[in-house]
Scaffold this active site. Structure first.
Site, PDB file in Angstrom:
ATOM      1  N   TYR A   1       0.840  -1.203   0.000  1.00 10.34           N
ATOM      2  CA  TYR A   1       0.000   0.000   0.000  1.00 10.34           C
ATOM      3  C   TYR A   1       0.872   1.249   0.000  1.00 10.34           C
ATOM      4  O   TYR A   1       2.055   1.216   0.346  1.00 10.34           O
ATOM      5  CB  TYR A   1      -0.950   0.013   1.199  1.00 10.34           C
ATOM      6  CG  TYR A   1      -0.248   0.157   2.536  1.00 10.34           C
ATOM      7  CD1 TYR A   1      -0.014   1.416   3.082  1.00 10.34           C
ATOM      8  CD2 TYR A   1       0.170  -0.960   3.261  1.00 10.34           C
ATOM      9  CE1 TYR A   1       0.627   1.556   4.309  1.00 10.34           C
ATOM     10  CE2 TYR A   1       0.803  -0.824   4.481  1.00 10.34           C
ATOM     11  CZ  TYR A   1       1.033   0.439   5.003  1.00 10.34           C
ATOM     12  OH  TYR A   1       1.670   0.574   6.214  1.00 10.34           O
ATOM     13  N   CYS A   2       0.254   2.368  -0.410  1.00 15.49           N
ATOM     14  CA  CYS A   2       0.910   3.675  -0.385  1.00 15.49           C
ATOM     15  C   CYS A   2      -0.173   4.725  -0.200  1.00 15.49           C
ATOM     16  O   CYS A   2      -1.325   4.400   0.091  1.00 15.49           O
ATOM     17  CB  CYS A   2       1.725   3.906  -1.660  1.00 15.49           C
ATOM     18  SG  CYS A   2       0.768   3.799  -3.180  1.00 15.49           S
ATOM     19  N   THR A   3       0.155   5.988  -0.376  1.00 15.14           N
ATOM     20  CA  THR A   3      -0.792   7.064  -0.060  1.00 15.14           C
ATOM     21  C   THR A   3      -2.032   7.015  -0.944  1.00 15.14           C
ATOM     22  O   THR A   3      -3.158   6.968  -0.450  1.00 15.14           O
ATOM     23  CB  THR A   3      -0.111   8.436  -0.199  1.00 15.14           C
ATOM     24  OG1 THR A   3       1.079   8.454   0.580  1.00 15.14           O
ATOM     25  CG2 THR A   3      -1.043   9.544   0.268  1.00 15.14           C
TER      26      THR A   3
ATOM     27  N   GLY B   1      -1.997   5.146  -4.194  1.00 19.92           N
ATOM     28  CA  GLY B   1      -2.004   3.996  -5.077  1.00 19.92           C
ATOM     29  C   GLY B   1      -0.942   3.987  -6.146  1.00 19.92           C
ATOM     30  O   GLY B   1      -0.598   2.924  -6.665  1.00 19.92           O
TER      31      GLY B   1
ATOM     32  N   ILE C   1      -4.117   4.536   0.921  1.00 23.25           N
ATOM     33  CA  ILE C   1      -4.552   4.861   2.279  1.00 23.25           C
ATOM     34  C   ILE C   1      -5.699   5.871   2.255  1.00 23.25           C
ATOM     35  O   ILE C   1      -6.631   5.795   3.063  1.00 23.25           O
ATOM     36  CB  ILE C   1      -3.372   5.439   3.087  1.00 23.25           C
ATOM     37  CG1 ILE C   1      -2.203   4.463   3.117  1.00 23.25           C
ATOM     38  CG2 ILE C   1      -3.801   5.783   4.522  1.00 23.25           C
ATOM     39  CD1 ILE C   1      -0.886   5.105   3.543  1.00 23.25           C
TER      40      ILE C   1
END
Length: 318
Positions: free
Chosen positions: A192-194, A196, A221
């Site tokens: 995951y990241c901020t 996508g 997120i």
């Protein structure tokens, strides 16, 4: 993702959570005319009072912009009118004040810099997981959860049980993967990241490295914090964002963090009480690594910022 130009939700949300609409967007596409697109895109943003940063490259577009609902709708409509970008999606949040100083459209080699040649998420990518299904995946004992963000981001928030690579930049991520053979110990990798975009390239890279079951959180997120109720959430802390809000929390409410303008590290309210904190000059993260000359230079800048504030203006160095 719905179009903010047609959904009534955007207006209702804005009335209660801030007058400025923030749109985080990216889209991978073959875009050979990207250099010629910079000037028209800059003009549309300027005409509609939209500010932020948009990166354009041969592989697509990425960035975050803010403005009025009508201004953001106009820019998004212009983007989606381009054949290469018609499937572009975006995520919305709100800001109580304009979170950007200016509008910048930049030409780049990559819209998110990994530094690995021939990584194309349009050809190979991990399996998307909706926010509502994320908890079940990362709670599975057969899953390794990896945060693909940088250390200053993970310092203020992370999913429960996630592995933190503690990278300084996304360029370090490929080497981190190559050097961690333990990632093969479980069959599933969840990333995951901020918003996508980093996971698009990270999961593509993982697949090329021979990992089979690779998943990533669709919308990142931000989408999780928007959709998953706080009482059901496995997210711990706040999510760093790349604008003047600094962080957001569940429901995409603005967080309590501020930014040290000397080292760009996010600061908690408790950090501001440190004897090493001096507004615009130093904080607990950078006090020991900056020289007296550095701090005096920062003080001079801070004085200019304060003078501009008294005049009702905003200094570009703030």
């Amino acid at each position: 993702m719905t179009d903010i130009s047609t959904t009534p939700r955007a207006q209702t949300h804005g009335e209660t959570h801030g007058q400025f609409l923030v749109a985080a967007l990216y889209h991978f596409a073959s875009f050979p005319r990207y250099a010629d697109f910079r000037a028209p895109l800059q003009a549309v943003c300027d005409e509609n009072g939209v500010k932020g940063t948009l990166l354009v490259a041969h592989e697509g577009i990425n960035g975050t912009i803010a403005g009025t609902d009508a201004g953001i709708a106009a820019v998004l409509a212009f983007l989606r009118a381009q054949p290469e970008l018609k499937a572009l999606e975006h995520k919305e949040s709100r800001a109580s004040s304009m979170p950007f100083l200016r509008m910048k459209v930049r030409l780049k080699k990559e819209i998110v810099t990994m530094g690995v040649e021939n990584i194309d998420p349009n050809k190979i990518v991990g399996t998307y997981v909706e926010a509502k299904d994320w908890n079940a995946l990362i709670s599975d004992p057969d899953t390794i959860v990896i945060d693909t963000r940088n250390d200053y981001e993970t310092a203020i928030g992370i999913f429960k049980g996630a592995v933190d690579p503690q990278t300084k930049t996304f360029r370090e991520f490929p080497d981190w993967v190559r050097n961690h053979t333990g990632l093969h110990n479980k069959p599933k990798i969840a990333m995951y990241c901020t918003g996508g975009i980093r996971c698009e390239k990270a999961t593509a890279f993982m697949k090329e490295q021979g990992f089979d079951e690779v998943y990533h959180l669709k919308g990142g997120i931000l989408k999780y914090l928007e959709d998953v109720p706080q009482e059901e959430s496995l997210w711990e802390g706040a999510c760093f964002v790349f604008d003047d809000r600094v962080s957001v929390t569940h429901g995409l409410e603005e967080g309590e963090h501020t930014l040290c303008h000397a080292c760009r590290q996010p600061l908690t309210p408790a950090d501001l009480l440190s004897p090493h904190h001096e507004d615009g000059v130093s904080c607990i993260h950078c006090h020991e690594v900056r020289t007296d000359e550095d701090r005096e230079r920062y003080r001079q800048r801070q004085r200019q910022i304060e003078l501009a504030r008294k005049r009702g203006e905003r200094h570009l160095g703030s």
